[in-house]
Design a protein around this motif. Structure first.
Motif, PDB file in Angstrom:
ATOM      1  N   HIS A 171     -18.564 -18.235  26.356  1.00 38.12           N
ATOM      2  CA  HIS A 171     -19.015 -18.194  24.846  1.00 38.12           C
ATOM      3  C   HIS A 171     -17.442 -17.929  23.861  1.00 38.12           C
ATOM      4  O   HIS A 171     -16.614 -17.017  24.099  1.00 38.12           O
ATOM      5  CB  HIS A 171     -19.949 -18.168  24.081  1.00 38.12           C
ATOM      6  CG  HIS A 171     -19.856 -19.036  22.345  1.00 38.12           C
ATOM      7  ND1 HIS A 171     -19.101 -18.174  22.308  1.00 38.12           N
ATOM      8  CD2 HIS A 171     -20.126 -19.707  21.852  1.00 38.12           C
ATOM      9  CE1 HIS A 171     -19.772 -18.975  20.159  1.00 38.12           C
ATOM     10  NE2 HIS A 171     -19.996 -19.633  20.346  1.00 38.12           N
ATOM     11  N   HIS A 172     -16.969 -19.027  23.256  1.00 39.32           N
ATOM     12  CA  HIS A 172     -15.179 -18.366  22.851  1.00 39.32           C
ATOM     13  C   HIS A 172     -15.962 -19.119  20.964  1.00 39.32           C
ATOM     14  O   HIS A 172     -15.883 -19.542  20.824  1.00 39.32           O
ATOM     15  CB  HIS A 172     -14.011 -19.546  23.000  1.00 39.32           C
ATOM     16  CG  HIS A 172     -13.372 -19.190  22.005  1.00 39.32           C
ATOM     17  ND1 HIS A 172     -12.565 -20.011  21.147  1.00 39.32           N
ATOM     18  CD2 HIS A 172     -13.193 -18.261  21.305  1.00 39.32           C
ATOM     19  CE1 HIS A 172     -11.326 -19.826  20.484  1.00 39.32           C
ATOM     20  NE2 HIS A 172     -11.537 -18.487  19.965  1.00 39.32           N
ATOM     21  N   ASP A 173     -15.770 -17.375  20.286  1.00 42.30           N
ATOM     22  CA  ASP A 173     -15.964 -17.437  19.469  1.00 42.30           C
ATOM     23  C   ASP A 173     -14.590 -17.062  18.296  1.00 42.30           C
ATOM     24  O   ASP A 173     -13.885 -15.644  18.269  1.00 42.30           O
ATOM     25  CB  ASP A 173     -17.144 -16.679  18.214  1.00 42.30           C
ATOM     26  CG  ASP A 173     -16.584 -16.229  16.833  1.00 42.30           C
ATOM     27  OD1 ASP A 173     -16.038 -16.540  15.857  1.00 42.30           O
ATOM     28  OD2 ASP A 173     -18.276 -16.122  16.160  1.00 42.30           O
TER      29      ASP A 173
ATOM     30  N   ARG B  94     -24.707 -14.366  13.847  1.00 36.42           N
ATOM     31  CA  ARG B  94     -24.308 -15.294  14.545  1.00 36.42           C
ATOM     32  C   ARG B  94     -25.154 -16.362  15.834  1.00 36.42           C
ATOM     33  O   ARG B  94     -24.826 -15.734  17.034  1.00 36.42           O
ATOM     34  CB  ARG B  94     -23.364 -16.151  13.827  1.00 36.42           C
ATOM     35  CG  ARG B  94     -22.682 -15.332  12.639  1.00 36.42           C
ATOM     36  CD  ARG B  94     -21.938 -16.306  12.324  1.00 36.42           C
ATOM     37  NE  ARG B  94     -20.513 -15.640  13.606  1.00 36.42           N
ATOM     38  CZ  ARG B  94     -20.118 -15.395  13.582  1.00 36.42           C
ATOM     39  NH1 ARG B  94     -19.086 -14.208  12.122  1.00 36.42           N
ATOM     40  NH2 ARG B  94     -18.407 -15.249  14.374  1.00 36.42           N
TER      41      ARG B  94
ATOM     42  N   LEU C 259     -25.374 -19.011  18.454  1.00 40.06           N
ATOM     43  CA  LEU C 259     -24.630 -19.620  19.247  1.00 40.06           C
ATOM     44  C   LEU C 259     -24.017 -20.698  18.763  1.00 40.06           C
ATOM     45  O   LEU C 259     -22.785 -21.267  18.949  1.00 40.06           O
ATOM     46  CB  LEU C 259     -24.549 -19.238  20.554  1.00 40.06           C
ATOM     47  CG  LEU C 259     -24.343 -17.824  21.379  1.00 40.06           C
ATOM     48  CD1 LEU C 259     -25.158 -18.313  22.964  1.00 40.06           C
ATOM     49  CD2 LEU C 259     -23.330 -17.324  21.169  1.00 40.06           C
TER      50      LEU C 259
ATOM     51  N   ALA D 167     -14.998 -10.152  15.344  1.00 32.61           N
ATOM     52  CA  ALA D 167     -14.423 -10.915  15.039  1.00 32.61           C
ATOM     53  C   ALA D 167     -14.195 -11.480  13.399  1.00 32.61           C
ATOM     54  O   ALA D 167     -13.092 -12.270  12.971  1.00 32.61           O
ATOM     55  CB  ALA D 167     -15.947 -12.522  14.490  1.00 32.61           C
TER      56      ALA D 167
ATOM     57  N   ARG E 107     -20.500 -21.685  15.063  1.00 31.92           N
ATOM     58  CA  ARG E 107     -19.618 -22.839  14.881  1.00 31.92           C
ATOM     59  C   ARG E 107     -19.224 -21.934  17.153  1.00 31.92           C
ATOM     60  O   ARG E 107     -20.025 -21.188  17.664  1.00 31.92           O
ATOM     61  CB  ARG E 107     -18.595 -21.853  14.724  1.00 31.92           C
ATOM     62  CG  ARG E 107     -18.501 -20.119  14.435  1.00 31.92           C
ATOM     63  CD  ARG E 107     -17.691 -19.945  13.120  1.00 31.92           C
ATOM     64  NE  ARG E 107     -17.271 -18.514  13.018  1.00 31.92           N
ATOM     65  CZ  ARG E 107     -16.311 -17.606  13.219  1.00 31.92           C
ATOM     66  NH1 ARG E 107     -14.977 -18.826  12.818  1.00 31.92           N
ATOM     67  NH2 ARG E 107     -15.728 -16.839  13.058  1.00 31.92           N
ATOM     68  N   GLY E 108     -17.654 -21.637  17.561  1.00 25.13           N
ATOM     69  CA  GLY E 108     -17.485 -22.069  18.577  1.00 25.13           C
ATOM     70  C   GLY E 108     -17.388 -23.076  19.779  1.00 25.13           C
ATOM     71  O   GLY E 108     -18.106 -24.015  19.380  1.00 25.13           O
TER      72      GLY E 108
ATOM     73  N   VAL F 175     -19.963  -8.883  18.688  1.00 30.08           N
ATOM     74  CA  VAL F 175     -19.010  -9.956  18.224  1.00 30.08           C
ATOM     75  C   VAL F 175     -18.779 -10.593  16.647  1.00 30.08           C
ATOM     76  O   VAL F 175     -17.799 -10.450  16.554  1.00 30.08           O
ATOM     77  CB  VAL F 175     -19.666 -11.666  19.008  1.00 30.08           C
ATOM     78  CG1 VAL F 175     -19.071 -12.891  18.365  1.00 30.08           C
ATOM     79  CG2 VAL F 175     -19.871 -11.754  19.705  1.00 30.08           C
ATOM     80  N   ARG F 176     -20.057 -10.033  16.013  1.00 28.91           N
ATOM     81  CA  ARG F 176     -20.234 -10.427  14.780  1.00 28.91           C
ATOM     82  C   ARG F 176     -19.369  -9.455  13.885  1.00 28.91           C
ATOM     83  O   ARG F 176     -18.047 -10.067  13.546  1.00 28.91           O
ATOM     84  CB  ARG F 176     -21.031  -9.746  14.106  1.00 28.91           C
ATOM     85  CG  ARG F 176     -20.938 -10.322  12.094  1.00 28.91           C
ATOM     86  CD  ARG F 176     -22.741 -10.194  11.529  1.00 28.91           C
ATOM     87  NE  ARG F 176     -22.967  -8.683  11.933  1.00 28.91           N
ATOM     88  CZ  ARG F 176     -22.893  -8.093  11.545  1.00 28.91           C
ATOM     89  NH1 ARG F 176     -22.102  -7.720  10.295  1.00 28.91           N
ATOM     90  NH2 ARG F 176     -23.318  -6.401  12.069  1.00 28.91           N
TER      91      ARG F 176
ATOM     92  N   ARG G 100     -24.113 -10.341  20.752  1.00 28.22           N
ATOM     93  CA  ARG G 100     -24.191 -11.010  19.278  1.00 28.22           C
ATOM     94  C   ARG G 100     -23.293 -10.263  18.358  1.00 28.22           C
ATOM     95  O   ARG G 100     -22.821 -10.578  16.931  1.00 28.22           O
ATOM     96  CB  ARG G 100     -24.748 -11.430  19.004  1.00 28.22           C
ATOM     97  CG  ARG G 100     -25.576 -12.542  20.148  1.00 28.22           C
ATOM     98  CD  ARG G 100     -24.067 -13.524  20.810  1.00 28.22           C
ATOM     99  NE  ARG G 100     -23.633 -14.591  19.390  1.00 28.22           N
ATOM    100  CZ  ARG G 100     -22.429 -14.549  20.164  1.00 28.22           C
ATOM    101  NH1 ARG G 100     -22.019 -14.759  21.378  1.00 28.22           N
ATOM    102  NH2 ARG G 100     -21.312 -15.515  19.123  1.00 28.22           N
TER     103      ARG G 100
END
Length: 287
Positions: free
Chosen positions: A37-39, A15, A17, A77, A20-21, A73-74, A70
């Motif tokens: 960055h915080h997700d 996603r 940046l 998360a 959201r987050g 992260v996806r 990223r």
């Protein structure tokens, strides 16, 4: 650690940046501003222990906006909140890269931010250079200061994962690592790093030489430790993960992944999901 464009062989489904987050600048213990960055991920609970955060430490020449970061992260998360950050000298962070030395202070700032965000359980996952950093950070008790051989961990961590990490410093046994050393140690190489790979590298040698990854591993127990490495890694052959696992004296788990290359860009979504599941399971068991 690799002197190539981070994630160039990976297609991202991550996603943006801005979706959201929260993004912020963190100040490290030595005053460097680190882009983070915080997700928040799902409303994940690890048993009675509360929400889980995975703090991701990227490889050399990476940053938090790289497609392969990223993508990780996806995947992560789906099970946990995720903190990403750019090491000093990378991306929008200040300072210059020390290629695994002072970077423990960057990770310490990110872990502290996860705690301040309310996460009760925090796991660090590092790739390549980031893998060496998570090992040293855990051995330092989360302070970023090498404890020496008599040290003992007091890290406020619930688990540690090192992917494609070196076991020892100054390794030049493969052609990619010889190219990396040229980029780090030569003025012309550092210019290539700055303008070719957007990585600003410090010109000074380590003084003192930091505790090596393999020296750090025995100090991490009883924190759960997972070592992940590909059998097709062009940077660090299999003696590196095996040496790290052996240093754990039976306390470290070792996954040797068939057909996998190096670090973030070589980690499949399936592997990333298994890593996050392992992290979650360790936190449930500790609760």
């Amino acid at each position: 650690m690799r002197p190539g464009p981070a994630g160039q062989t990976s297609r991202s489904s991550g996603r943006p940046l801005t979706e959201r987050g929260r993004r912020t600048l963190l100040r490290t213990g030595d005053g460097v501003l680190v882009d983070a960055h915080h997700d928040p991920g799902p409303d994940t609970r690890t048993g009675a222990g509360g929400p889980l955060a995975i703090v991701v430490a990227h490889g050399f020449t990476g940053d938090l906006e790289r497609p392969h970061v990223r993508r990780a992260v996806r995947v992560f998360a789906q099970r946990a909140g995720v903190i990403t950050f750019s090491f000093r000298g990378h991306g929008a962070s200040g300072g210059r890269s020390t290629v695994g030395d002072r970077e423990v202070l960057d990770l310490a700032a990110a872990v502290d931010w996860a705690r301040r965000l309310g996460y009760e359980r925090v796991v660090t996952v590092g790739f390549s250079m980031g893998g060496s950093v998570v090992l040293r950070h855990a051995a330092s008790g989360g302070t970023g200061r090498d404890p020496g051989h008599e040290g003992r961990t007091g890290a406020r961590l619930d688990a540690v994962v090192a992917v494609s990490a070196p076991a020892r410093w100054y390794y030049r046994g493969t052609a990619p690592m010889r190219r990396l050393h040229w980029m780090v140690t030569r003025p012309a190489g550092r210019l290539v790093g700055r303008y070719g790979f957007r990585t600003r590298i410090h010109h000074e040698d380590w003084d003192p030489v930091p505790l090596s990854p393999v020296e750090s591993v025995p100090l991490i127990a009883p924190t759960p430790l997972l070592i992940v490495h590909g059998d097709q890694d062009p940077y660090f052959p299999l003696d590196h993960p095996r040496t790290l696992a052996a240093a754990g004296r039976g306390e470290a788990a070792l996954w040797l992944e068939q057909g996998m290359g190096h670090a973030e860009h070589a980690a499949s979504d399936e592997l990333l999901d298994r890593i996050s599941a392992w992290c979650s399971d360790r936190c449930v068991q500790a609760a």
